[in-house]
Design an enzyme around this catalytic site. Sequence first.
Site, PDB file in Angstrom:
ATOM      1  N   LYS A  69       1.144   4.419  -2.700  1.00 56.15           N
ATOM      2  CA  LYS A  69       0.919   5.825  -2.340  1.00 56.15           C
ATOM      3  C   LYS A  69       2.185   6.659  -2.572  1.00 56.15           C
ATOM      4  O   LYS A  69       2.111   7.847  -2.894  1.00 56.15           O
ATOM      5  CB  LYS A  69       0.441   5.921  -0.890  1.00 56.15           C
ATOM      6  CG  LYS A  69      -0.983   5.397  -0.697  1.00 56.15           C
ATOM      7  CD  LYS A  69      -1.972   6.218  -1.529  1.00 56.15           C
ATOM      8  CE  LYS A  69      -3.414   5.888  -1.235  1.00 56.15           C
ATOM      9  NZ  LYS A  69      -4.364   6.806  -1.882  1.00 56.15           N
ATOM     10  N   TYR A  98       0.849  -1.205   0.000  1.00 53.63           N
ATOM     11  CA  TYR A  98       0.000   0.000   0.000  1.00 53.63           C
ATOM     12  C   TYR A  98       0.882   1.251   0.000  1.00 53.63           C
ATOM     13  O   TYR A  98       0.652   2.185  -0.780  1.00 53.63           O
ATOM     14  CB  TYR A  98      -0.906  -0.018   1.232  1.00 53.63           C
ATOM     15  CG  TYR A  98      -1.685   1.260   1.454  1.00 53.63           C
ATOM     16  CD1 TYR A  98      -2.812   1.555   0.692  1.00 53.63           C
ATOM     17  CD2 TYR A  98      -1.302   2.179   2.439  1.00 53.63           C
ATOM     18  CE1 TYR A  98      -3.538   2.723   0.902  1.00 53.63           C
ATOM     19  CE2 TYR A  98      -2.016   3.345   2.656  1.00 53.63           C
ATOM     20  CZ  TYR A  98      -3.132   3.622   1.889  1.00 53.63           C
ATOM     21  OH  TYR A  98      -3.847   4.779   2.090  1.00 53.63           O
TER      22      TYR A  98
HETATM   23  N1  NAD Z   1      -8.562   6.273   6.116  1.00 52.65           N
HETATM   24  C1  NAD Z   1      -7.250   6.454   6.280  1.00 52.65           C
HETATM   25  O1  NAD Z   1      -6.685   6.232   7.377  1.00 52.65           O
HETATM   26  C2  NAD Z   1      -6.412   6.951   5.133  1.00 52.65           C
HETATM   27  C3  NAD Z   1      -5.102   7.376   5.409  1.00 52.65           C
HETATM   28  C4  NAD Z   1      -4.302   7.816   4.356  1.00 52.65           C
HETATM   29  C5  NAD Z   1      -4.801   7.848   3.073  1.00 52.65           C
HETATM   30  N2  NAD Z   1      -6.074   7.434   2.836  1.00 52.65           N
HETATM   31  C6  NAD Z   1      -6.551   7.482   1.461  1.00 52.65           C
HETATM   32  O2  NAD Z   1      -7.704   8.296   1.392  1.00 52.65           O
HETATM   33  C7  NAD Z   1      -8.527   7.868   0.320  1.00 52.65           C
HETATM   34  C8  NAD Z   1      -9.946   7.669   0.826  1.00 52.65           C
HETATM   35  O3  NAD Z   1      -9.922   6.671   1.821  1.00 52.65           O
HETATM   36  P1  NAD Z   1     -11.108   6.450   2.864  1.00 52.65           P
HETATM   37  O4  NAD Z   1     -10.457   6.150   4.155  1.00 52.65           O
HETATM   38  O5  NAD Z   1     -12.111   7.530   2.755  1.00 52.65           O
HETATM   39  O6  NAD Z   1     -11.668   5.060   2.305  1.00 52.65           O
HETATM   40  P2  NAD Z   1     -13.141   4.567   1.969  1.00 52.65           P
HETATM   41  O7  NAD Z   1     -13.010   3.107   1.745  1.00 52.65           O
HETATM   42  O8  NAD Z   1     -14.102   5.053   2.994  1.00 52.65           O
HETATM   43  O9  NAD Z   1     -13.448   5.304   0.593  1.00 52.65           O
HETATM   44  C9  NAD Z   1     -12.788   4.966  -0.591  1.00 52.65           C
HETATM   45  C10 NAD Z   1     -13.750   5.158  -1.752  1.00 52.65           C
HETATM   46  O10 NAD Z   1     -13.047   4.826  -2.953  1.00 52.65           O
HETATM   47  C11 NAD Z   1     -13.934   4.054  -3.748  1.00 52.65           C
HETATM   48  N3  NAD Z   1     -13.203   3.181  -4.647  1.00 52.65           N
HETATM   49  C12 NAD Z   1     -12.358   2.170  -4.325  1.00 52.65           C
HETATM   50  N4  NAD Z   1     -11.931   1.555  -5.441  1.00 52.65           N
HETATM   51  C13 NAD Z   1     -12.517   2.187  -6.491  1.00 52.65           C
HETATM   52  C14 NAD Z   1     -12.485   1.993  -7.887  1.00 52.65           C
HETATM   53  N5  NAD Z   1     -11.753   1.017  -8.444  1.00 52.65           N
HETATM   54  N6  NAD Z   1     -13.209   2.832  -8.663  1.00 52.65           N
HETATM   55  C15 NAD Z   1     -13.966   3.812  -8.113  1.00 52.65           C
HETATM   56  N7  NAD Z   1     -14.048   4.036  -6.785  1.00 52.65           N
HETATM   57  C16 NAD Z   1     -13.335   3.221  -5.991  1.00 52.65           C
HETATM   58  C17 NAD Z   1     -14.739   3.231  -2.762  1.00 52.65           C
HETATM   59  O11 NAD Z   1     -15.951   2.741  -3.337  1.00 52.65           O
HETATM   60  C18 NAD Z   1     -14.975   4.236  -1.659  1.00 52.65           C
HETATM   61  O12 NAD Z   1     -16.154   4.977  -1.860  1.00 52.65           O
HETATM   62  C19 NAD Z   1      -7.877   6.598  -0.234  1.00 52.65           C
HETATM   63  O13 NAD Z   1      -7.104   6.938  -1.359  1.00 52.65           O
HETATM   64  C20 NAD Z   1      -6.989   6.148   0.905  1.00 52.65           C
HETATM   65  O14 NAD Z   1      -5.892   5.380   0.473  1.00 52.65           O
HETATM   66  C21 NAD Z   1      -6.899   6.994   3.830  1.00 52.65           C
END
Ligand code: NAD
Length: 249
Positions: free
Chosen positions: A157, A153
């Site tokens: 990123k 992962y």
């Molecule tokens: N939650 C954390 O701790 C965290 C930390 C650092 C970075 N992030 C990043 O933030 C972003 C959002 O994460 P989140 O925590 O809100 O997750 P989440 O799972 O709540 O939301 C992610 C969204 O992306 C959509 N998605 C996934 N694969 C897809 C695809 N192939 N096509 C279209 N949509 C797709 C999902 O349906 C979902 O609605 C991500 O890129 C994640 O890597 C999250």
Amino acid sequence: MNRYDGVKVLLTGAASGIGRATASRLTGEGAAVYGVDLSAAGLAETAAAIGGPGTFASHVADVTDEPAVIAAVRDAAAALGGIDVLVNVAGIHKTTPLGALTVDDLMRLFQVNLVGTALFCREAAPHLPDGTGAIVNVASLSAVQGNPYMSAYSASKGAVLSFSLSLAAELSQRRVRVLSVSPGSTDTPLTRSPDMFPEGVDPTYFGRLAAPFGAARPDQIAAVIAYAGSSDAAYQTGVDLRVDGGSNM
Ligand SMILES: NC(=O)c1ccc[n+]([C@@H]2O[C@H](COP(=O)([O-])OP(=O)(O)OC[C@H]3O[C@@H](n4cnc5c(N)ncnc54)[C@H](O)[C@@H]3O)[C@@H](O)[C@H]2O)c1
């Protein structure tokens, strides 16, 4: 504060977590948001949560499906009458201890997190206005901080960070800005998913990731995304904005 009055935003990952909070924040500031996600049900929930004064339209697409991305960007530009800001939030996580790392996991993480982001940038960039257009790509604190069981992962990123930096250099000729935003651990469905805790993973490992401020709320990340895409950040490009609750002090 209506920094987004009349601003047209294409937003991926709008059906959940940070993406939904971003849709809410941007429409709250007056934006017309075109939200793309795999989940029709999640997009409908986001639409129901929008209070205005901006607007929210939904489009179901898989960010890894090139023809679907081309269609999504074309439809967004037509529906909004242009695109001023692209925000790439869609992403997946999978905890992958080294011994259990599979090629499928690696490929899927890079497909969604990097390829999806890159495709949306490629398709949306020609629409962004010279001088004011902006791209905000969500990376992760994991891109720059060692976290156990997250090598795959984190690498995906890290790729988003590098991609954003060089794209910023390329688009600087048009004065289109490219920023990445790197959240630390944020309380969303992603961090509550069973994919975070596969068999064989030390369940206490999250303790080692804890930020002094604890886990972020999605709206705290959305606030920084909103800043990055706004004219308040007009003199910033090619930088990563960490939102990590003090993880790097
Ligand atoms: N939650 C954390 O701790 C965290 C930390 C650092 C970075 N992030 C990043 O933030 C972003 C959002 O994460 P989140 O925590 O809100 O997750 P989440 O799972 O709540 O939301 C992610 C969204 O992306 C959509 N998605 C996934 N694969 C897809 C695809 N192939 N096509 C279209 N949509 C797709 C999902 O349906 C979902 O609605 C991500 O890129 C994640 O890597 C999250």
